[in-house]
Structure formats: C-alpha cells, structure tokens
Design a protein around this motif. Structure first.
Motif, short mmCIF file in Angstrom:
data_model
loop_
_atom_site.label_atom_id
_atom_site.label_comp_id
_atom_site.label_asym_id
_atom_site.label_seq_id
_atom_site.Cartn_x
_atom_site.Cartn_y
_atom_site.Cartn_z
N UNK A 1 -4.72 1.13 17.49
CA UNK A 1 -3.97 2.17 18.15
C UNK A 1 -3.17 3.00 17.36
N UNK A 2 -3.85 3.57 16.34
CA UNK A 2 -3.40 4.57 15.45
C UNK A 2 -3.18 5.78 16.39
N UNK A 3 -3.73 6.20 17.34
CA UNK A 3 -3.74 7.34 18.01
C UNK A 3 -2.38 7.38 18.85
N UNK A 4 -2.37 6.19 19.53
CA UNK A 4 -0.95 6.11 20.35
C UNK A 4 0.26 6.21 19.33
N UNK A 5 0.41 5.81 18.00
CA UNK A 5 1.33 5.81 17.18
C UNK A 5 1.57 7.58 16.92
N UNK A 6 0.30 8.27 16.65
CA UNK A 6 0.58 9.76 16.54
C UNK A 6 0.92 10.39 17.63
N UNK A 7 0.58 9.88 18.83
CA UNK A 7 0.97 10.61 20.17
C UNK A 7 2.54 10.66 20.27
N UNK A 8 2.97 9.22 20.07
CA UNK A 8 4.54 8.85 20.08
C UNK A 8 5.35 9.81 19.06
N UNK A 9 4.64 9.97 17.98
CA UNK A 9 5.45 10.72 16.82
C UNK A 9 5.48 12.07 17.14
N UNK A 10 4.52 12.83 17.53
CA UNK A 10 4.39 14.12 18.01
C UNK A 10 5.18 14.60 19.09
N UNK A 11 5.24 13.69 20.08
CA UNK A 11 6.09 13.73 21.16
C UNK A 11 7.72 13.71 20.69
N UNK A 12 8.05 12.91 19.87
CA UNK A 12 9.33 12.93 19.38
C UNK A 12 9.44 14.24 18.33
N UNK A 13 8.77 14.74 17.60
CA UNK A 13 9.06 15.79 16.84
C UNK A 13 9.23 16.84 17.73
N UNK B 1 -3.31 13.50 11.05
CA UNK B 1 -3.88 12.65 12.08
C UNK B 1 -5.26 12.29 11.82
N UNK B 2 -6.14 13.25 11.46
CA UNK B 2 -7.38 13.29 10.95
C UNK B 2 -7.87 12.27 9.99
N UNK B 3 -6.87 12.18 8.99
CA UNK B 3 -7.31 11.45 7.87
C UNK B 3 -7.17 9.87 8.51
N UNK B 4 -6.10 9.51 9.04
CA UNK B 4 -5.99 8.04 9.52
C UNK B 4 -7.31 7.75 10.35
N UNK C 1 0.86 -1.38 -0.02
CA UNK C 1 -0.01 -0.09 -0.02
C UNK C 1 0.82 1.35 -0.12
N UNK C 2 0.36 2.29 -0.64
CA UNK C 2 0.90 3.66 -0.56
C UNK C 2 0.13 4.31 0.62
N UNK D 1 1.87 3.48 8.45
CA UNK D 1 0.47 3.59 9.37
C UNK D 1 -0.70 3.34 8.32
N UNK D 2 -0.79 3.30 7.16
CA UNK D 2 -1.64 2.84 6.06
C UNK D 2 -1.70 1.15 6.24
N UNK D 3 -0.37 0.83 6.16
CA UNK D 3 -0.25 -0.71 5.94
C UNK D 3 -0.70 -1.40 7.41
N UNK D 4 -0.36 -0.59 8.36
CA UNK D 4 -0.95 -1.12 9.92
C UNK D 4 -2.56 -1.14 9.82
N UNK D 5 -3.15 -0.27 9.27
CA UNK D 5 -4.72 -0.23 9.36
C UNK D 5 -5.21 -1.32 8.50
N UNK D 6 -4.47 -1.50 7.14
CA UNK D 6 -4.90 -2.49 6.55
C UNK D 6 -4.54 -3.72 6.85
N UNK D 7 -3.52 -4.21 7.48
CA UNK D 7 -3.47 -5.45 8.11
C UNK D 7 -4.49 -5.65 9.08
N UNK D 8 -4.72 -4.76 9.81
CA UNK D 8 -5.92 -4.92 10.92
C UNK D 8 -7.39 -5.30 9.94
N UNK D 9 -7.46 -4.48 9.27
CA UNK D 9 -8.80 -4.51 8.73
C UNK D 9 -9.00 -5.77 7.72
N UNK D 10 -7.76 -6.32 7.33
CA UNK D 10 -8.02 -7.58 6.47
C UNK D 10 -7.79 -8.94 7.37
#
Length: 439
Positions: free
Chosen positions: A90-102, A75-78, A37-38, A121-130
C-alpha cells in the motif's frame, strides 16, 4: 536461541536486487532475527540521496512552494522497488496521504517526521517482502535532549522484540524525545538504532551490512591496496573514528561495548567475506599498529607567557574563552611558558578576532599567534604498548620524507600517537607511516 541484529545501510537496500540479497543473507543463518534498515541509497553517483530529497521536499512545502520534482523522484524509487518485488504493498496510499498533508497542513508535519519516512517506508516494504513483523522505532526508542537513550527504552525494546523465533524489521535513524515528538538521530543514525537493539535484546552479535568488506588500515584513496583490518577493539575504533576514519557512527559503538557485543562490518554484495570484527581489547595482537587515520582543516593557537606554569588557572581561563565563543579544542600540548591549542579552522575563523582580543585582555600573553593549514594524523594500535621504539620508527619514517612535525601528542594509554603536519604533507605522511609499519 541466540540472536543477531543485522543493520542494512542505504547501499544494501538501494533496489529490489539488493532486497533479494538480504533475504538470502538472512536465510543463510537462522540466528539473524532482527533487521534494521536505512532509507534506500544511491544506485549511481549521479543520483540524489533520498534523505536529501526528503529534506528538499520539506523545505519547499514549508514555504508553500511546488515540491513536485523531488517528491516524484522519491515516490518512483519506492514504487519501483515494490513492483520489482511483486509486492501488494500500500506504498502508493502512504505517499498519497503524505502528499495531501504536505499540501494542506505542512506546518503540522515536522522536518524530522518527513525525513524519517525514508527509513519507515523502506522497513514497511522489507517486512512485507520477508514476511516479517514490522516494529516502529517511534515511540519505542526514546532519548533526552543529549540523545542519551532512556533506561525505559531498553525495557520497551526487549518486550517488543521478545519472541526469539520471530523475524522483526525495524526502521533506523529515529525515535522520540521526552515530550513524545518524533526525532531523528544525526546522519548515519541507523547504525545507532542497530546497536541499541542489540544491547536491549542481549544479542550475540551486531552485523552492520554495507558495500565494503570491512575496514582498511588506511584510506584507500591515499594508500593503494591498503590491508584490511580483521579485528579492532572498541577503544581502537573510537580513536580511528574520531581521527577521521570512515567507519560506524561514533555513538553506535557504546551500546554494544556496554555488554561486550561484537560488531561485524560485512559486505552485502560479498557476504562470504570475513569483514571486520569490532570487540573487546584482545590479550595479544599480531600487528604493531591497527590503523592510520587523519583529518585536515585545523589551526593551532599558540600562546606564550613568561612564568605561565606559575599562574594558576591559566589554561582553564583560555579554554573558557574558547568555549564562550563556541570553539571546542582537539588537543592542547603545552610547555612551561607556552600553550598550544588545536581547533577546527572554520569554527575559529568566525570568531578569531574576538578570541584573540579576549585572550590579550584577560591573559596578557607575551605572544599570541595562529598557525593555519594543519592536519592531524593518528596512528592507532594496542601493539604499540609493549613495543619499544615505536615512536622512533614513526618519526624516522617522516624524516626520510622531509616532513616537518608541528605537533606531537601521545597519551599514557599508548594506543595512539597523534602528530600535526602541514596540510600539503598530509597524504605523504600517511603513506610514510603505513610504509614503515605495514608494507
């Protein structure tokens, strides 16, 4: 069991509804076992690309500026996709961690790492969905400074995706360099990822899913209702892509070509359409030409010198001057006492004075001149090889439209004829050629 790699581009993963279409596509053929996935693409023309927003975020964060605006859109898109799919992600947690590092350690994050999170992140969502197994591209795919994939990478991929019955999801667009740093491919690099996986896993087919039902014989913005191409060879697609056709990423063809794995360009929104198949050179071809493509913004460097053909190394020295000034050439039709070099206009303009001065000093030509506002058009097809009079038909069509041909180049392979015309004749020339051979 044979397997198929399916790469889904940005438009194919733009929202939750597109995710559902992907699930239906995969369920319709049990051989579709490896998914690439892209990052989610634009849902409308006004929307910014997520990859562009990630670049903007990194630029602001690296300068210790407020990056809240682009980050909020990303963030809103994902989050919207995961909520619409009713996932417990756990996409929100992924974004929280990235934001903290940034905010705290922007210097420790590379631009490649942050931008790659679009696909990750798209692949993570896709793998959970499938309900599929997520396999990260890093450090699975490793390449050198020239972006050549290492032989070990193919072995690693084959091992990581070894189960013929499992469904895998892999993010496209990135891998690692020889030092273990995460590195992205050039834009459109998810196409490359899919091709590499198809090669490594000896897949029967590589499907590239997008928002069009294959390739057209000419740009539809220039030729209305242009015919679709049902089959095109690896050689033809290379010629068309290089000449400006909007097709697969150029480097995505080689891994499949190495093992004669067909590539099928398909439409996620109309999965029943045949699409375009890219494969080995066919023994016979039903059409004289396969496609027409072209590009603008070229200049021609014209050099004239008496007895040029007797001066050993003349061409090599001229090209060396261009190389030293960072200018690569497209083609170089020559005469006995003249040399014509076609180059990118924008690149030449930056060093035009230096190049001309060096050629004057080192080569001492009788004449040197630059012709600007040129366009190159390639007419491509295996059918031209055995057909007498193809070039005559092409030039007759252009003459009917009063189009002056400035450059003619045809290789001994005879699968393409390249012409150079004035830019203001570009669209008219393509329509004339198409009308002669296709309409």
């Amino acid at each position: 069991m044979t397997r198929i790699v399916c790469k889904f581009g940005g438009s194919s993963v733009a929202d939750a509804e597109q995710f559902r279409k992907i699930k239906n596509i995969l369920h319709s053929n049990q051989e579709r076992k490896i998914v690439v996935v892209s990052a989610p693409g634009k849902r409308n023309p006004q929307e910014s690309k997520l990859t562009d927003l990630l670049y903007s975020t990194y630029d602001l964060a690296s300068k210790n500026l407020n990056f809240a605006a682009p980050w909020k859109l990303i963030r809103e898109r994902y989050v919207e996709i995961t909520q619409d799919l009713s996932l417990q992600s756990s996409i929100g947690e992924e974004f929280d961690k990235l934001e903290k590092d940034l905010k705290k350690n922007p210097d420790k994050l590379s631009v490649d790492f942050l931008v790659s999170r679009g696909e990750y992140l798209c692949a993570k969502i896709m793998s959970e969905f499938l309900g599929a197994k997520f396999v990260d591209s890093y450090p699975l795919i490793q390449f050198d400074s020239q972006y050549n994939v290492t032989p070990q990478s193919y072995e690693n991929i084959a091992e990581a995706l070894s189960s013929k019955d499992a469904l895998y999801v892999v993010p496209g667009f990135y891998g690692s360099d020889m030092q273990g740093n995460l590195k992205t491919f050039t834009r459109g690099g998810s196409d490359i990822t899919g091709s590499i996986l198809a090669n490594a896993c000896d897949c029967a087919l590589y499907e590239n899913w997008t928002d069009v039902s294959g390739l057209l014989m000419a740009d539809p913005r220039i030729v209305e209702n242009a015919y679709a191409i049902s089959y095109v060879s690896y050689r033809e697609i290379r010629e068309l892509a290089y000449s400006g056709a909007n097709v697969l990423h150029d480097d995505s063809i080689a891994p499949c070509r190495a093992k004669n794995i067909p590539i099928n360009i398909k439409n996620t929104n109309s999965p029943g359409d045949h699409g375009t198949v890219i494969g080995p050179t066919p023994e016979t071809t039903p059409r004289l030409i396969t496609g027409i493509a072209g590009r603008k913004d070229f200049s021609m460097l014209y050099i004239e010198k008496s007895m040029m053909n007797k001066e050993k190394g003349f061409g090599r020295k001229v090209l060396a001057i261009l190389e030293e000034n960072g200018v690569s050439y497209e083609l170089s039709p020559c005469g006995i006492d003249s040399m014509n070099i076609v180059v990118d206009s924008k690149t030449l303009q930056k060093v035009e004075k230096e190049v001309c001065k060096e050629i004057e000093q080192k080569m001492q030509p009788n004449k040197i001149k630059i012709f600007s506002n040129l366009a190159l058009i390639a007419t491509v097809g295996h059918g031209m090889v055995s057909q007498i009079g193809t070039a005559a038909k092409l030039f007759a069509a252009l003459a009917k439209e009063n189009i002056n041909v400035r450059i003619i180049d045809q290789g001994s392979s005879e699968i393409n004829i390249i012409i150079g015309v004035n830019e203001f004749d570009f669209e008219k020339a393509i329509r004339a050629i198409y009308g002669e051979f296709v309409s």
